[in-house]
Design a protein around this motif. Structure first.
Motif, mmCIF file in Angstrom:
data_model
loop_
_atom_site.group_PDB
_atom_site.id
_atom_site.type_symbol
_atom_site.label_atom_id
_atom_site.label_comp_id
_atom_site.label_asym_id
_atom_site.label_seq_id
_atom_site.Cartn_x
_atom_site.Cartn_y
_atom_site.Cartn_z
ATOM 1 N N VAL A 177 -6.353 4.162 3.211
ATOM 2 C CA VAL A 177 -5.183 3.524 2.603
ATOM 3 C C VAL A 177 -5.575 2.338 1.727
ATOM 4 O O VAL A 177 -4.835 1.948 0.831
ATOM 5 N N THR A 178 -6.743 1.746 2.001
ATOM 6 C CA THR A 178 -7.302 0.696 1.133
ATOM 7 C C THR A 178 -8.820 0.807 1.258
ATOM 8 O O THR A 178 -9.326 1.175 2.334
ATOM 9 N N SER B 261 8.094 -8.678 0.550
ATOM 10 C CA SER B 261 9.498 -8.408 0.908
ATOM 11 C C SER B 261 10.146 -7.451 -0.094
ATOM 12 O O SER B 261 10.926 -6.576 0.298
ATOM 13 N N LEU B 262 9.813 -7.611 -1.374
ATOM 14 C CA LEU B 262 10.345 -6.669 -2.382
ATOM 15 C C LEU B 262 9.855 -5.243 -2.081
ATOM 16 O O LEU B 262 10.627 -4.278 -2.166
ATOM 17 N N ALA B 263 8.587 -5.140 -1.725
ATOM 18 C CA ALA B 263 8.034 -3.817 -1.407
ATOM 19 C C ALA B 263 8.724 -3.241 -0.170
ATOM 20 O O ALA B 263 9.075 -2.053 -0.137
ATOM 21 N N GLU B 264 8.928 -4.092 0.843
ATOM 22 C CA GLU B 264 9.588 -3.626 2.076
ATOM 23 C C GLU B 264 11.003 -3.120 1.775
ATOM 24 O O GLU B 264 11.432 -2.091 2.311
ATOM 25 N N ALA B 265 11.707 -3.852 0.910
ATOM 26 C CA ALA B 265 13.083 -3.450 0.583
ATOM 27 C C ALA B 265 13.080 -2.088 -0.117
ATOM 28 O O ALA B 265 13.918 -1.225 0.158
ATOM 29 N N LEU C 17 0.836 -1.211 0.000
ATOM 30 C CA LEU C 17 0.000 0.000 0.000
ATOM 31 C C LEU C 17 0.869 1.259 0.000
ATOM 32 O O LEU C 17 0.571 2.229 -0.700
ATOM 33 N N SER C 18 1.958 1.248 0.796
ATOM 34 C CA SER C 18 2.827 2.435 0.835
ATOM 35 C C SER C 18 3.414 2.736 -0.549
ATOM 36 O O SER C 18 3.638 3.897 -0.887
ATOM 37 N N LEU C 19 3.623 1.696 -1.343
ATOM 38 C CA LEU C 19 4.152 1.907 -2.704
ATOM 39 C C LEU C 19 3.096 2.401 -3.676
ATOM 40 O O LEU C 19 3.368 3.273 -4.505
ATOM 41 N N VAL C 20 1.898 1.799 -3.588
ATOM 42 C CA VAL C 20 0.897 2.091 -4.632
ATOM 43 C C VAL C 20 -0.087 3.188 -4.243
ATOM 44 O O VAL C 20 -0.877 3.612 -5.075
ATOM 45 N N ASP C 21 -0.057 3.652 -2.977
ATOM 46 C CA ASP C 21 -0.906 4.784 -2.576
ATOM 47 C C ASP C 21 -0.143 6.078 -2.860
ATOM 48 O O ASP C 21 0.132 6.882 -1.962
ATOM 49 N N ASP D 75 5.251 5.608 5.712
ATOM 50 C CA ASP D 75 6.167 5.004 4.737
ATOM 51 C C ASP D 75 5.947 5.575 3.339
ATOM 52 O O ASP D 75 6.900 5.784 2.584
ATOM 53 N N ALA D 76 4.682 5.830 2.995
ATOM 54 C CA ALA D 76 4.397 6.429 1.684
ATOM 55 C C ALA D 76 5.030 7.813 1.594
ATOM 56 O O ALA D 76 5.638 8.175 0.577
ATOM 57 N N GLU D 77 4.928 8.567 2.676
ATOM 58 C CA GLU D 77 5.488 9.928 2.695
ATOM 59 C C GLU D 77 7.019 9.894 2.693
ATOM 60 O O GLU D 77 7.660 10.829 2.219
#
Ligand code: ZN
Length: 685
Positions: free
Chosen positions: A299-300, A221-225, A146-150, A398-400
């Motif tokens: 966020v969702t 995990s890819l998103a977290e990285a 969500l942090s990546l795609v929001d 995280d998004a910010e």
């Protein structure tokens, strides 16, 4: 994140359910669904869903290809095989050919094709699962994804992070259109391991339960990285040097976030509060740009039914400035309500909706320097709102850190919030009469206090059981269950009373009903009794009530939504018994105390009522005492206990029902209700 799949546990799950006739693939579906559901960073409170395509025998004995999909509203963390709805797959897949599909038709088609007609309604995302070919399909609202795609550039970021491994679906509201869009994305590249849904979440698939689950782990995990790279620091606001404490703020916020009931004078739509704070929450509420990022939206999408589209943001409360904070909170909450009403009117007009508005009160309140509050009509609902708000704070931070948080457009949020299939998740249970209210009962370790707390809990109130004997209160509160709170409180000690009320306010946000019940009997012939005995009885049987009432009134005035003080007086207050002066005199003073509160706080909507009970088996009237008295009068214990005009024994439950009645009668104050089976010498005139 790491895989928590353990082969031995998976086999144990298969063995466990084999005895119940559940096939191995469904047992594994249950196993990995729980693994996903138990991680709050993946799903919370009924969010997310999973499915399995398999063969099952229908009621007529014919084997069918079916989709076993999570039932709507079921919690993935604790799901059982019966929490999955088995629907004939061919019927669902055929729907892909349609141009459009009304919700009502979808639900009817689903139910008509259930293998077991008593099964649950399938998840609202059932068609998305049906239109994808993989045997196992997993869906979560993983925070990191969500942090990546929001983000405004969320689709591009996702493409860069996941490459060819995942298909990316631009935002479409959940339902038929999203299912079609997802299937089209998949068809363009059937080699993908899953789909990323912009501003919504992630799907992974596999031929086995383990493959689908471990692909979810790999993608998250890819998103977290990615979130660890190129982070910018959060700019914080400056706060007042000292902040007001939580117990003085919560009732103000609770009062501001309530609404007078226009149909019932004196009634309010009240909410329970659940307070949270942590370093992450403090970062979130203390960010210099909170006014922007907190008001973007959910966020969702499925958070909308629990948290509404935005939280209420208040100013940091400086210590010693409570009147200023109270005015500010009221104005801000009123502005929130007005904004919500506008949002409702604007969007209802857009889609030609003519059904009523949900209540316009905030479900999440953010306070810089302090933390956040979840609000709801029960403690349970308040906790759910707080869990989602806490999670949203982490996603947004995280998004910010890597860009700028962006939610879905207002129209999409409205459609989600008012989507009947979403609202159905909340259930349509009747609202109990004391829903949203907090009742404090003193002396709750005893029979009358415990029965009263239980009666108030059954009527929908959140209850706090106060007693000088902490373990007695704990035992009684465990018997009530739910969110019932046990608190140690010695009503002869002002500091103990204040500490107990602070604890209740921290747990629920305030107090609406105080049942001042703690008491004990002292005896002695009045002309000879030691003054110390009399003073001791006054400490408990008069000053105890005064301390409790004073602490309650302070909270009630801060809330500004009225309240109810209830006192356990005694027939002794009216009809003295020989040798009972030390007990009856303070009780008589307490009877006047009830009237004094009724007189002085009626204008604030605070009512004060009393119950005069008599001869009830309790801590005051022990079995031994009853035995001795009955013997002295030459009657049986039963006759002694029912020695009243009606010849009926009075019970603790009878007293509890009288208190409940007084709590519900919004136009009754300064009332004394006798619960004594009839004692003409104690009748009030
Ligand atoms: Zn979803």
């Amino acid at each position: 994140m790491h895989s928590r799949y353990v082969e031995r546990d998976a086999e144990a799950m298969i063995a466990r359910y084999a005895g119940e006739g559940v096939a191995g693939d469904l047992a594994l579906r249950v196993y990995t669904t729980r693994l996903l559901g138990q991680d709050p960073k993946l799903v919370l409170h009924g969010g997310g869903n999973t499915s399995l395509k398999t063969r099952l025998t229908d009621l007529l004995g014919e084997e069918r290809q079916v989709l076993c999909v999570k039932g709507s509203g079921f919690d993935m963390a604790t799901i059982e095989p019966s929490g999955f709805a088995a629907v004939r797959l061919a019927a669902l897949q055929a729907l892909r050919a349609r141009e459009s599909l009304a919700d009502r038709d979808l639900v009817r088609i689903e139910r008509a094709n259930l293998i077991d007609p008593t099964g649950p309604n399938p998840s609202v995302e059932v068609l998305l699962h049906a239109f994808l070919p993989a045997k196992f399909v997993d869906h979560t609202h993983a925070n990191a994804v969500l942090s990546l795609v929001d983000q405004a550039g969320g689709v591009a970021t996702a493409a860069e992070v996941f490459g060819e491994r995942m298909g990316i679906v631009p935002y479409v509201r959940p339902g038929f259109e999203l299912a079609k869009a997802a299937a089209e994305t998949f068809d363009k590249n059937p080699d993908v391991e899953g789909l990323v849904l912009e501003k919504h979440g992630i799907f992974t698939f596999g031929a086995t339960a383990r493959e689908a689950y471990e692909r979810m782990v790999a993608m998250v995990s890819l998103a977290e990285a990615r979130l660890q790279r190129g982070r910018k620091a959060l700019v914080k606001v400056s706060l007042p040097p000292t902040l007001a404490p939580l117990p003085s703020l919560a009732p103000i916020i609770r009062g501001a976030c309530s609404l007078a009931d226009e149909d019932h004078e004196g009634a309010f739509l009240r909410q329970i509060l659940d307070f949270r704070t942590s370093p992450a929450i403090l970062d979130f509420v203390g960010g210099a740009e909170i006014a922007r990022y907190s008001q973007e939206g959910v966020v969702t999408p499925d958070y909308a039914i629990r948290t509404k589209t935005w939280p209420l943001v208040l100013d940091a409360p400086a210590a010693g400035d409570l009147a200023v904070f109270r005015d500010h909170a009221r104005i801000a909450a009123a502005a929130f309500v007005a904004r919500y009403c506008d949002y409702f009117a604007r969007n209802s007009a857009r889609i030609g909706r003519d059904k009523p508005m949900l209540d316009p009160l905030p479900r999440v309140v953010l306070v810089p320097g302090l933390g956040l509050f979840g609000l709801g009509r029960s403690k349970r609902d308040a906790c759910i709102a707080a869990d989602l708000a806490e999670n949203a704070a982490e996603v947004i931070l995280d998004a910010e850190a890597i860009g700028r948080f962006q939610s879905i457009p207002e129209a999409d949020m409205f459609d989600m919030e008012y989507w009947p299939l979403e609202q159905a998740k909340l259930g349509a249970a009747a609202v109990p009469p004391l829903a949203g209210q907090v009742a404090v009962v003193t002396g709750a370790g005893g029979a009358i206090g415990a029965a009263t707390a239980a009666a108030f809990a059954r009527a929908g109130a959140e209850v706090a059981l106060l007693d000088v004997n902490e373990s007695a209160a704990a035992e009684r509160s465990a018997a009530i269950g739910g969110a019932a709170l046990a608190v140690k409180c010695d009503v002869t000690d002002a500091a103990s009373v204040q500490a107990a009320f602070d604890q209740v306010v921290e747990a629920f946000g305030g107090v609406d009903i105080a049942v001042s019940n703690a008491g004990a009997a002292w005896q002695g012939r009045i002309g000879e009794v030691d003054e110390a005995v009399l003073r001791q009885s006054f400490e408990l049987n008069f000053y105890g009530h005064q301390r409790v009432a004073q602490a309650a009134v302070k909270v009630m005035l801060a809330q500004g939504t009225g309240g109810c003080l209830l006192f356990n007086v005694s027939k002794q207050a009216v009809n003295p018994g020989p040798d009972f002066g030390p007990y009856g005199l303070p009780k008589a003073a307490t009877l006047l105390l009830v009237r004094q509160y009724a007189l002085e706080y009626g204008a604030d909507g605070i009512r004060a009522n009393a119950v005069n009970a008599d001869r009830i088996r309790s801590g005051l009237l022990t079995d031994d005492f009853v035995k001795t008295r009955a013997k002295a009068r030459g009657v049986s214990e039963k006759d002694y206990m029912s020695g009243n005009l009606l010849a009926r024994e009075v019970t603790a439950e009878d007293v509890a029902q009288a208190f409940l009645h007084q709590a519900l009668q919004l136009k009754t104050t300064a009332d004394v209700t006798t619960v004594d089976g009839g004692n003409i010498a104690a009748a009030l005139r």
